[in-house]
Design an enzyme around this catalytic site. Structure first.
Site, PDB file in Angstrom:
ATOM      1  N   ASP A  92       3.353  12.613  -3.442  1.00 23.04           N
ATOM      2  CA  ASP A  92       3.238  11.051  -3.178  1.00 23.04           C
ATOM      3  C   ASP A  92       4.257  10.557  -2.275  1.00 23.04           C
ATOM      4  OD1 ASP A  92       1.890   8.586  -3.358  1.00 23.04           O
ATOM      5  OD2 ASP A  92       3.125   8.043  -5.031  1.00 23.04           O
ATOM      6  N   ASP A 104       5.143   6.636  -1.451  1.00 15.44           N
ATOM      7  CA  ASP A 104       5.491   5.596  -1.805  1.00 15.44           C
ATOM      8  C   ASP A 104       5.973   5.403  -3.229  1.00 15.44           C
ATOM      9  OD1 ASP A 104       4.888   4.296   0.869  1.00 15.44           O
ATOM     10  OD2 ASP A 104       2.786   3.992   0.161  1.00 15.44           O
TER      11      ASP A 104
HETATM   12  C1  BG6 Z   1      -0.111   3.507  -1.701  1.00  9.81           C
HETATM   13  C2  BG6 Z   1       0.800   2.479  -2.065  1.00  9.81           C
HETATM   14  O1  BG6 Z   1       0.725   4.927  -1.424  1.00  9.81           O
HETATM   15  O2  BG6 Z   1      -0.767   3.060  -0.542  1.00  9.81           O
HETATM   16  C3  BG6 Z   1       0.219   1.238  -2.239  1.00  9.81           C
HETATM   17  O3  BG6 Z   1       1.700   2.953  -3.329  1.00  9.81           O
HETATM   18  C4  BG6 Z   1      -0.706   0.786  -1.120  1.00  9.81           C
HETATM   19  O4  BG6 Z   1       1.111   0.063  -2.848  1.00  9.81           O
HETATM   20  C5  BG6 Z   1      -1.589   1.942  -0.611  1.00  9.81           C
HETATM   21  O5  BG6 Z   1      -1.361  -0.326  -1.502  1.00  9.81           O
HETATM   22  C6  BG6 Z   1      -2.400   1.715   0.595  1.00  9.81           C
HETATM   23  O6  BG6 Z   1      -1.164   1.545   1.905  1.00  9.81           O
HETATM   24  P1  BG6 Z   1      -1.799   0.982   3.033  1.00  9.81           P
HETATM   25  O7  BG6 Z   1      -0.254   1.388   3.679  1.00  9.81           O
HETATM   26  O8  BG6 Z   1      -2.593   1.913   3.722  1.00  9.81           O
HETATM   27  O9  BG6 Z   1      -1.948  -0.263   2.997  1.00  9.81           O
HETATM   28 MG    MG Z   2       3.366   6.202  -5.197  1.00 16.06          MG
END
Ligand code: BG6
Ligand code: MG
Length: 218
Positions: free
Chosen positions: A8, A10
């Site tokens: 993963d 984030d």
């Molecule tokens: C995840 C994050 O990886 O991606 C979330 O942990 C986030 O916080 C989600 O909402 C979607 O990301 P994005 O950049 O497409 O808005």
């Molecule tokens: Mg994560």
């Protein structure tokens, strides 16, 4: 026999949780919706739309307003990630990626984010990654197994040959649903369902993880 790792992004390789938080906070402030760092914890690993739903609660917004808010939050987030550099990699991340590569283990990313590609480039790790599954890859978000199955397929691996590294409960659930090995980073209340639970990647080696995983009878 483990042949690949799916990380993963984030909260695992980098702490974008803080940047997602700042972007959501700005949006919430503009909308006059109460929100804070503590409320943000519930959004870890949660998709953009589901995050917004949690923030607005039962306030009435039209679909057009919801889409505008998702776009606005994303503009704020995209602006914030432009400032990211390789220094934003979390401790232990590069060492583990390099050790895995040296051992001939395939490396994939399994992130719900539509910004994963940009973040990977800003972190300077694109050349260490064999496949990316991101917010554009599948329909069903985590905890559905789809994203990780997609990543494993890109890597040419079976689920049981794959290890997922996750910081979110929904991500651990998705890995287990996919029939993969799960390494959870963070408190047991959050990632306790994983096969192996670690505080972070700091000081973690493939040599150690391999022993830990092989000691687990499935
Ligand atoms: C995840 C994050 O990886 O991606 C979330 O942990 C986030 O916080 C989600 O909402 C979607 O990301 P994005 O950049 O497409 O808005
Ligand atoms: Mg994560």
């Amino acid at each position: 026999n483990i042949q690949g790792f799916i990380f993963d992004l984030d909260g695992v390789l980098t702490d974008t949780a803080e940047l997602h938080y700042l972007a959501w906070q700005k949006l919430a402030d503009e909308e006059g919706i109460p929100f804070n760092r503590e409320a943000n914890e519930a959004l870890r690993g949660v998709s953009r739309r589901a995050s917004l739903m949690l923030i607005i609660g039962d306030r009435a917004y039209s679909e057009a307003q919801i889409e505008e808010m998702m776009e606005r939050k994303n503009r704020y987030y995209v602006e914030l990630i432009q400032h990211m550099t390789p220094k934003d990699l979390l401790p232990g991340a590069i060492a583990l990626l390099d050790e895995l590569r040296q051992a001939g283990i395939k490396i994939g990313i399994g992130s719900a984010s539509k910004n994963a590609q940009t973040v990977i480039e800003r972190l300077g790790i694109a050349d260490k990654i064999d496949a990316i599954a991101d917010g554009y890859s599948v329909q069903q978000p985590k905890p559905a197994p789809d994203l990780f199955l997609y990543a494993a397929k890109q890597l040419g691996l079976e689920p049981e040959q794959s290890v997922v590294v996750e910081d979110a409960a929904a991500g651990v659930e998705a890995a287990l649903a996919a029939g993969m090995w799960a390494v959870g980073l963070g408190p047991a209340e959050r990632v306790g369902a994983a096969h192996v639970v670690l505080p972070s990647l700091a000081g973690i080696t493939w040599a150690d993880l391999r022993v830990k995983l092989s000691n687990i009878a499935r």
